[in-house]
Write an enzyme that holds these catalytic residues in place. Structure first.
Site, PDB file in Angstrom:
ATOM      1  N   ASP A  15     -17.870   9.252  -1.463  1.00 51.55           N
ATOM      2  CA  ASP A  15     -16.651   8.869  -1.955  1.00 51.55           C
ATOM      3  C   ASP A  15     -15.747   8.909  -0.751  1.00 51.55           C
ATOM      4  OD1 ASP A  15     -14.519   8.291  -3.856  1.00 51.55           O
ATOM      5  OD2 ASP A  15     -14.212  10.811  -4.879  1.00 51.55           O
ATOM      6  N   ASP A  61      -9.189   8.597   2.556  1.00 49.95           N
ATOM      7  CA  ASP A  61      -9.046   9.546   2.140  1.00 49.95           C
ATOM      8  C   ASP A  61     -10.439   9.973   1.424  1.00 49.95           C
ATOM      9  OD1 ASP A  61      -7.407   8.475  -0.237  1.00 49.95           O
ATOM     10  OD2 ASP A  61      -7.492  10.862  -0.432  1.00 49.95           O
ATOM     11  N   GLU A 104      -5.663   8.333  -2.547  1.00 47.21           N
ATOM     12  CA  GLU A 104      -6.412   8.438  -3.464  1.00 47.21           C
ATOM     13  C   GLU A 104      -6.945   9.957  -4.861  1.00 47.21           C
ATOM     14  OE1 GLU A 104      -9.666   7.915  -6.550  1.00 47.21           O
ATOM     15  OE2 GLU A 104      -9.425   8.658  -4.877  1.00 47.21           O
ATOM     16  N   GLU A 105      -6.927  10.570  -3.576  1.00 41.77           N
ATOM     17  CA  GLU A 105      -7.363  11.716  -4.227  1.00 41.77           C
ATOM     18  C   GLU A 105      -6.797  12.905  -4.820  1.00 41.77           C
ATOM     19  OE1 GLU A 105     -11.030  11.569  -5.186  1.00 41.77           O
ATOM     20  OE2 GLU A 105     -12.062  11.221  -3.527  1.00 41.77           O
ATOM     21  N   GLU A 121     -15.581   2.556  -5.270  1.00 42.10           N
ATOM     22  CA  GLU A 121     -15.808   3.488  -5.700  1.00 42.10           C
ATOM     23  C   GLU A 121     -17.598   3.604  -5.838  1.00 42.10           C
ATOM     24  OE1 GLU A 121     -14.366   6.249  -5.777  1.00 42.10           O
ATOM     25  OE2 GLU A 121     -11.897   5.544  -6.268  1.00 42.10           O
TER      26      GLU A 121
END
Length: 373
Positions: A101, A71, A133-134, A161
């Site tokens: 990212d 995501d 995740e965000e 990351e």
């Protein structure tokens, strides 16, 4: 397909957190199956998005997990120079939402798959790609819970990351919460008949500012910048018009804690101040929004030594958070290492360098060589 072709395809999927991700997960699954990889899609309870887990090599032997999220954050900023979901190249720079990212890491990992598949690995390399995740690392806990049935306990987890390809052994933990104060509306000429929610929230906000300042005095951990825990008020909203007593005010807060400090505990004084407003007739809602633990991998851990050798870089620590803390909390050694710079993320014209992608692919292929028979 090379790494740039793969990144082009991944960026084209507008896989914004909180939205269905069947398109990107399905494309990755098909790519991996085409290269003879064992793939399992793990649907989440939402019903419209999935984690993905894949294995190259023997699943019943301890190996390594390459972890990333599919995501991205939204890309609605008007300052984009081109479509955020169409990869644009200018020299070394590759522009697009998620390039840093962290679709760059996903692309480098997928580009390495044909090489890994041809190595006859004695120790497996697994791919663990998560969703959402965000918006609070919502997908990866479900994936972690399934690992015992998917593979032997891994020797380590590498979370890709953006770290400039430096191995990051530590990051701060985080928690976020929303407090809503409900008062009573009315005409501003009769404040005695209403309950001003914005006024009540000023006490909560004042406590937030005081606690944030207090944390600057320690405890300290010199591995981080800043070397102390922190908290902030990130969003505040309330009221409709200057002549209406505001009956609602909302405040979003976050705390980031150095290892050894409980992030939720940092918000406790603010929660207590908010709940004290109830004695004046206000109604209070306190809603946790997200949380993840800190990461603290010992400097002498085997995984740390491995990443130092693979990257040729010294170990580092960062103040942003990742899924690595959740892997460590579940009992797995975890470390961060991926292409790109976190400073380019979550902003218009996000980009990654082609050389950074190549360096990441080389690192993953070198890991494969170490796992080969």
């Amino acid at each position: 397909m090379d790494v740039l072709d793969i990144l082009d395809r991944l960026v084209a999927f507008p896989s914004v957190a909180g939205k269905p991700n069947g398109d990107i997960a399905g494309w990755i699954e098909a790519y991996l199956v085409e290269h003879g990889t064992q793939v399992t899609l793990l649907p989440g309870p939402e019903g419209d998005r999935s984690n993905l887990f894949a294995t190259i090599g023997p699943a019943d032997i301890p190996g390594y997990i390459l972890s990333g999220h599919m995501d991205v954050v939204p890309a609605g900023e008007p300052q984009w120079s081109s479509s955020p979901f169409a990869l644009r190249r200018e020299g070394e720079r590759l522009y697009g939402r998620g390039t840093t990212d962290m679709k760059g890491f996903l692309a480098a990992t997928l580009a390495a798959v044909p090489h890994l598949s041809g190595l006859h690995l004695a120790r497996p390399i697994h791919l663990a790609f998560s969703y959402d995740e965000e918006i609070g690392c919502r997908g990866v806990p479900l994936l972690i819970a399934r690992l015992p049935e998917l593979c032997a306990k891994p020797l380590g987890v590498i979370v890709g990351e953006p770290s400039g390809m430096r191995a990051v052994r530590g990051h701060k933990g985080k928690t976020a919460a929303r407090v809503i104060v409900h008062g009573r509306s009315g005409h501003s000429s009769r404040p005695d008949l209403g309950l001003n929610a914005v006024h009540a929230m000023t006490d909560v906000l004042s406590t937030t500012v005081s606690e944030a300042e207090r944390l600057t005095h320690g405890p300290f951990d010199s591995s981080f910048e800043p070397p102390y825990s922190s908290l902030q008020a990130g969003v505040i909203a309330g009221g409709q018009s200057v002549n209406i007593i505001p009956d609602t005010c909302t405040l979003d807060l976050e705390a980031r804690a150095i290892p050894g400090v409980d992030p939720a505990g940092l918000l406790a004084p603010i929660k207590a101040k908010a709940e004290a407003c109830a004695s004046e007739g206000f109604q209070i809602e306190w809603t946790p929004m997200s949380a993840y633990p800190a990461l603290s991998l010992p400097r002498d851990a085997a995984l740390a030594a491995l990443l130092r050798e693979l990257t040729g870089e010294p170990l580092a620590a960062v103040s942003y958070g990742t899924e690595a803390g959740l892997y460590q909390a579940a009992g797995f050694d975890a470390i961060i290492c991926g292409p790109g710079d976190i400073g380019r993320a979550h902003k218009p014209d996000e980009y990654i360098l082609a050389s950074e992608l190549a360096a990441c692919q080389r690192m993953i292929e070198a890991l494969g060589t170490r796992c080969a028979a």
